[in-house]
Design a protein around this motif. Structure first.
Motif, PDB file in Angstrom:
ATOM      1  N   TYR A  43       1.381   0.736  -6.898  1.00 13.62           N
ATOM      2  CA  TYR A  43       1.086   1.648  -5.789  1.00 13.62           C
ATOM      3  C   TYR A  43       0.534   0.886  -4.581  1.00 13.62           C
ATOM      4  O   TYR A  43       0.944   1.132  -3.444  1.00 13.62           O
ATOM      5  N   THR A  47       2.541   0.704  -0.989  1.00 16.35           N
ATOM      6  CA  THR A  47       1.922   1.265   0.214  1.00 16.35           C
ATOM      7  C   THR A  47       1.476   0.173   1.187  1.00 16.35           C
ATOM      8  O   THR A  47       0.752   0.450   2.140  1.00 16.35           O
ATOM      9  N   THR A  49      -0.658  -2.071   0.892  1.00 15.04           N
ATOM     10  CA  THR A  49      -2.078  -2.396   0.840  1.00 15.04           C
ATOM     11  C   THR A  49      -2.272  -3.818   0.333  1.00 15.04           C
ATOM     12  O   THR A  49      -3.218  -4.495   0.705  1.00 15.04           O
TER      13      THR A  49
END
Length: 78
Positions: A43, A47, A49
């Motif tokens: 994730y 995203t 990040t």
């Protein structure tokens, strides 16, 4: 939309069993924690990040599928 792959959402028919096994079965808890950690890492990469290579992301996705299959087998047979 990018989302996490929560096991209780993916296997709603096993939601109660997942909760029970997480608290009372050390082997299942380890599988669950490993799955959750890998899913969270995927994730973060998806995203943007956390930077990563496509090869790393694909390897993590493969491991998540392997763990999900193992968890499903465990839930089905215990």
């Amino acid at each position: 939309m990018i989302t996490r792959h929560n096991l209780t959402k993916d296997f709603p028919e096993f939601a109660d069993k997942i909760h029970e096994l997480k608290t009372h079965n050390a082997h299942f808890r380890k599988l669950f924690d490993n799955y959750d950690e890998i899913d969270h890492e995927i994730y973060r990469i998806e995203t943007d990040t956390e930077p990563s290579t496509d090869a790393t992301l694909n390897q993590l996705r493969s491991e998540r599928v392997r763990l999900k299959d193992e968890i499903f087998d465990f839930l089905s047979n215990n």
